[in-house]
Write a protein that holds these residues in place. Sequence first.
Motif, PDB file in Angstrom:
ATOM      1  N   PRO A 187      -0.044   2.295   6.462  1.00 40.74           N
ATOM      2  CA  PRO A 187       0.881   3.267   7.083  1.00 40.74           C
ATOM      3  C   PRO A 187       0.397   3.656   8.478  1.00 40.74           C
ATOM      4  CG  PRO A 187       0.312   3.912   4.839  1.00 40.74           C
ATOM      5  CD  PRO A 187      -0.611   2.802   5.214  1.00 40.74           C
ATOM      6  N   ARG A 193       6.854   3.380   3.269  1.00 42.76           N
ATOM      7  CA  ARG A 193       6.513   2.336   4.255  1.00 42.76           C
ATOM      8  C   ARG A 193       6.610   0.952   3.616  1.00 42.76           C
ATOM      9  NH1 ARG A 193       6.032  -1.451   6.490  1.00 42.76           N
ATOM     10  NH2 ARG A 193       4.590  -2.174   8.116  1.00 42.76           N
ATOM     11  N   VAL A 236       9.509   2.700   8.909  1.00 39.92           N
ATOM     12  CA  VAL A 236       8.595   1.725   9.509  1.00 39.92           C
ATOM     13  C   VAL A 236       8.392   2.076  10.970  1.00 39.92           C
ATOM     14  CG1 VAL A 236       8.174  -0.696  10.004  1.00 39.92           C
ATOM     15  CG2 VAL A 236       9.397  -0.049   7.909  1.00 39.92           C
ATOM     16  N   GLU A 250       7.862   7.016  10.580  1.00 38.06           N
ATOM     17  CA  GLU A 250       6.968   7.424   9.497  1.00 38.06           C
ATOM     18  C   GLU A 250       6.545   8.882   9.657  1.00 38.06           C
ATOM     19  OE1 GLU A 250       3.826   4.591   8.374  1.00 38.06           O
ATOM     20  OE2 GLU A 250       4.886   3.078   9.545  1.00 38.06           O
TER      21      GLU A 250
END
Length: 881
Positions: free
Chosen positions: A828, A857, A863, A868
């Motif tokens: 992530p 994710r 993404v 995020e």
Amino acid sequence: MSKRAPNPGAPVTGLAVGHANPDFDAYAAMVAATKLYEGTRAVYLGSQNANVREFHNLHEEFVPFVDLRAIDPEAVERVVMVDTRDPGRIGEIGKIVARPGVEVIVYDHHPRQPDDVVASDDHSMMVGATTSILVHEIHDRGIVLTPLEATVMLLGIHEDTGSLTYPGTTPYDVQAVAFLMEAGAEMEVLSQFLSRALSPEQRAVLEQLVDTLEVWEINGQEIAVGTARSEEYVDSASVLAHYICEDLGYRVAIAVIDMPERLQIVGRSRLGGVDIAAVLKHVGGGGHPQAASAAIRNGVVEDVLPRLRDALALEVVPPLTAAEIASAPVRSIEPDTPMEEAGAIMARWGHGGLPVLQDGRLVGMVTRKDVDKAARHGLGHAPATGFMAREPVTVDPTTDLDELERLLVRTGIGRLPVVDGGSVVGIVTRKDLLRAQHGETYLDRRQSRRHREATRTVLRSLELLPADVQDAVRTIGRHADEAGLRAHVVGGFVRDMLLGRENLDVDIVVEGDGLEFALGLGERLGKRVKVHRRFGTAVLVWSKTLHVDITSARTEYYQRPGALPTVERSSLRQDLFRRDFSVNAMAMCVNPERFGQIADPFGGLHDLERGVVRALHSLSFVEDPTRVLRAVRFEQKFGFRIDPSTDALLRQAVDMGMLDEVSGARLREELLDIIDEPLVADILSRLGDVGVLGSIGPEGGQADRAIADVRACAAAYDEIAAAFEPPPRRRTLLVTAFVASAGRVAADRWCRKMRFGREYTTPAVVTAERAGQVSARLRDGRKMRPSRLFFMLEALPAETLAYLWATGEPRVRARVEEYVRELSHVRPSVTGGDLIALGVEPGPAFAGILAQARADRLDGKAVGFEAELANLKRLAKRAAR
């Protein structure tokens, strides 16, 4: 090329020449050379040997010789030197040999000397006769010989090999003799010119030699020396020394004969420790180790005798003694030892008899015949004192081989205790004596040729090893030689060199104190030595990548089946006898003089050729049951077969439960050796056939399933290793596969029994507990989100994942591969620091928020950092409600 008769009018361009004063070997070799090289003529320089001279006078017009005076030296383009490499021994032709541009070809069977000619082509070999070398080439080229030519060549071989009786005679010479006899050689001519009665002049000289004969004791060897004077030249003086040896029974004889203008010295030796050619070289002579001569112009007998004594003192090797050839340590019994116990000791160690000691003093001998006699009469329980031979014949440590032979022959007994200061320090058997006299291979008619071929194979294989291994082996041999010790590389290294396989596991056995030798060697070479005094071994750290084990020759015995052995110092033969199988019970000498020579007292070379794994004795698997595992491993590794008697002994040990007596740690090491093999599954399958897997595997394990799992993991390992970062160890994966089907409890108990560490135990137990459940979920045909797959597999050890990859159905493998190659690498963009920055304090909800962020994710819902971070804020707000 074969010979054609040269044009009488054409200049001679090729010469064949032997040493001045040629014997029949040199004479015959010259004749043979004219058959091999077109246009070549032999040069007869004259001979003092009456038999050669008379043969030549009778056959001169039928043999291809030419008068030296008829030769134009400038026209000669090639010289074939036979029976010598020394240009100083071929008269005027030595000048032709030294001329630039002349092709020099050599055929000789004498040891090389510093002044030897540098030949264009050297065919020399250490065989019984030079003529044999040329005869083999004649045979190989298909050249036809006349009966006369075959007879000449047969004379040469018979004279120089003593009609095939001299120690230097080889099978190569015998093959040449057989070819010449088939070519029509006349045996009657041999009898005429080799078996000659002494002339009156020779007989008169022989009588003087016998009358003046003295026996000199030099370095423990007896040398017969006789002197004589003759007012005229006496032909064939060499035959007189031969008479002294043959008719008077001396093993070494030297005749010194004062003739007009020369002192002729002739020597004969039938002892390996007396090289008569080396002795007479000190007075300007030469020849063979068994026969040599020297001629000193205007020499004086009284002057040459001290020189001969000095030369003998330098060259004569002291005879072997009882102390050097005796078997030791000596196993003994006491007078009250039951005969059946004495028999068991003999059977265990392969002995034919045992000394009986009382308070350390020798009081008798008990033999196998005595044990059998007691058994026949039902007296196996009776003490040895009632059956032993009292006042046995003994020898002291300095007794030489001749005296040992006389005692064994005269008494008919089979063994002689060696007693020093009242203590039995060794025992000499018939085998010990015969091997000392004739070599290790003497008692095995299969081995002499096989040993020579084995030495050549080993030397070729050694050249392919890394330079540091070659350097280590040869350096250790040189230092052992300087220390007066014999050193050997032993075991699997020798086996693999013979098979042409690389092996960097160098084990050295020293006939002497191996520990002291290793420590001294390390000090001299500036290398570290690690000592294990309990087992009498040392490790010489040669380099970062090469450690050499050094130990004394030793024997061992087992207090109970499966136990570690008790070790004692011993001989090389007994050291090899303690090993598991004949193919591992061979040694290669590393001392310079005998470098590469193979010791194979138990037929390992023969078994290697047959592809057989054979135990050395009937108690092999009882004493060390782990040999069962090794037998099967070697069989599968090398494509061999276990011989029938060994197979029966192996199965008997398995049926008796012998492996159950072995500690888990020892079984673990044997299993890891099996797992390291490329054909690990085949080995395990064969172990299953002989009923062993139940003893080495976990309780309740499914043998067929375990073998299939190991086979699948071994086959897929290279692909798996390339996909994982870092890759799982092959050993750990295959141990895991071996127990995966047993269940968690059984796997855990097995790992503890086998003394495996956490590195092996954790993946093995986890796989045994969870692999089945995880595999069932991965087989589910419904679509699975990436995040679900990730969290299902994330906590599993790499070995468990690799096991699932290798053994699972296609869907299972595909999902594990997706995790390994893709999902495990997804990271992530947001972290716990970003979550704290949003005001969320670490706590129960904190980890859950990050896990959901990672899932989003993985599933592609958020993404990139901005997406995020926004998703992280949303998740934090939802958690705060």
